[in-house]
Design an enzyme around this catalytic site. Structure first.
Site, PDB file in Angstrom:
ATOM      1  CD1 TRP A   1      -2.005  -2.251   1.883  1.00 27.04           C
ATOM      2  CD2 TRP A   1      -2.951  -1.333   0.081  1.00 27.04           C
ATOM      3  NE1 TRP A   1      -3.006  -3.102   1.449  1.00 27.04           N
ATOM      4  CE2 TRP A   1      -3.591  -2.571   0.358  1.00 27.04           C
ATOM      5  CE3 TRP A   1      -3.375  -0.564  -1.006  1.00 27.04           C
ATOM      6  CZ2 TRP A   1      -4.633  -3.045  -0.429  1.00 27.04           C
ATOM      7  CZ3 TRP A   1      -4.418  -1.044  -1.782  1.00 27.04           C
ATOM      8  CH2 TRP A   1      -5.039  -2.269  -1.492  1.00 27.04           C
TER       9      TRP A   1
ATOM     10  CG  ASP B   1      -2.992   4.113   4.476  1.00 30.91           C
ATOM     11  OD1 ASP B   1      -4.013   3.985   5.174  1.00 30.91           O
ATOM     12  OD2 ASP B   1      -2.794   3.447   3.437  1.00 30.91           O
TER      13      ASP B   1
ATOM     14  CE  LYS C   1      -7.996  -2.387   5.554  1.00 31.80           C
ATOM     15  NZ  LYS C   1      -8.112  -3.699   4.925  1.00 31.80           N
TER      16      LYS C   1
END
Length: 360
Positions: free
Chosen positions: A102, A171, A195
């Site tokens: 990511w 992030d 999540k």
């Protein structure tokens, strides 16, 4: 109905109490005769949801007054380009710490907008650790430093927050609301909600307000953090249903004891699985270095791909879902988000011990 033990890496599980409350109230919200998703986002009924979610998030994460809380759309992936679009002005560069896939994608999207460079990377070690860098080595023209706090694919997590003179953007999609955030070392934190903070559809962004005036002046309004902050995230129609679920999840976290309790639970649950791995004499081998292990995503391999397939098939028959490792790396993965009950982790632990005993 067969019991399901949800260890999906995302979207992850939502607390049963939240689902029950949503089922009871979501489709006739406050006796309006309308579902939350049908309410005007300008109505008083929806604004109560909207600002309650913002205020509860601020309370739970102890967000300082000089930060703005935003509810955006497009997932964390849109933030990869949005933050670069806002802050990568001419002659400035974004510094990226590459700790997994990511982070690589974030850098790639930043490069499509302006100059970027790699401040540190652990790709040569198959991302088995979180790379360390010296802030003194950053380029003079660095606009921001981009970090990924938790790496779902490789099972590593940032624990040592760097102190940088430049703004630090993080992030936090897979570990937000599972531990405190050191706001003296973080200037922008963002996360997809699916999540730990609710359902897919809303993206949380928390940004130091002084940065808003530093953003590029040539932005389209829909990509401007300042525009969204000035309009309280109501510049366009927000994802009202997703924000409602986030509001309920935040209430649930508060009722459970807050972020400290979430952190303690995460560590206790993860320790149950790491203990099996560490005591297995190599039958289960963890991917991440011990000092970089994630409490949210536990990645491991078995002695052979054939045995891994058998493990995953038998796990599926027992009601476990989401234990497959990411398709890019294979293996197995246990995602240990806030809503995963400890008893489900204990049942998984017992299954892992039983499988090892039967196949060693």
């Amino acid at each position: 109905m067969t019991q399901t033990y949800n260890f999906n890496p995302g979207p992850g599980p939502i607390p049963n109490e939240v689902l029950a409350k949503a089922q009871q109230n979501m489709f006739n919200f406050e006796q309006t005769g309308m579902a939350v998703m049908e309410l005007s986002h300008r109505s008083a009924a929806y604004e109560r949801v909207h600002f309650h979610a913002m205020n509860t998030l601020r309370e739970l994460l102890d967000i300082p007054d000089d930060f703005s809380v935003l509810f955006l759309q497009g997932g964390a992936s849109l933030q990869f380009s949005m933050l670069a679009k806002n802050f990568l002005s001419d002659n400035k560069a974004g510094a990226y710490v590459l700790s997994g896939s990511w982070a690589e994608k974030a850098q790639k999207e930043g490069a499509a907008i302006g100059e970027v460079y790699t401040a540190a990377a652990s790709s040569n070690r198959t991302y088995a650790d979180v790379p360390v860098f010296d802030p003194a080595d950053l380029q003079e023209n660095t606009a921001y430093v981009h970090l990924t706090s938790n790496n779902t694919i490789y099972g590593t997590q940032l624990s040592d927050w760097p102190a940088c003179e430049q703004p630090v953007f993080v992030d936090m999609s897979s570990d937000i609301l599972s531990r405190p955030i050191p706001w003296d070392r973080v200037d922008l934190a963002y996360a997809g909600a699916q999540k730990n903070a609710g359902m897919a559809g809303v993206t949380i962004a928390i940004i130091r307000t002084s940065l808003l005036d530093q953003a590029s002046g040539s932005l389209p309004p829909s990509l401007s953090y300042k525009q969204h902050a000035d309009k309280d995230s109501l510049y366009n129609t927000p994802p009202t249903g997703a924000i409602y679920i986030t509001s309920l999840v935040l209430d649930w976290i508060k009722e459970q004891g807050g972020i400290t309790e979430m952190e303690n639970r995460a560590k206790e649950k993860a320790a149950l699985i790491y203990d099996v791995i560490d005591r297995s004499n190599g039958f289960y081998s963890g991917h991440a270095d011990k000092d970089s292990r994630s409490w949210m995503n536990i990645t491991f391999r078995l002695p052979s791909e054939e045995l891994e397939k058998k493990f995953l098939n038998q796990a599926s028959e027992r009601g476990f879902t989401g234990l497959n490792g990411h398709r890019s790396v294979g293996g197995c993965r246990v995602s240990n988000y806030n809503a995963v009950p400890r008893e489900h982790v204990e049942i998984l632990r017992d299954f892992m011990l039983e499988f090892q005993q039967n196949h060693s």
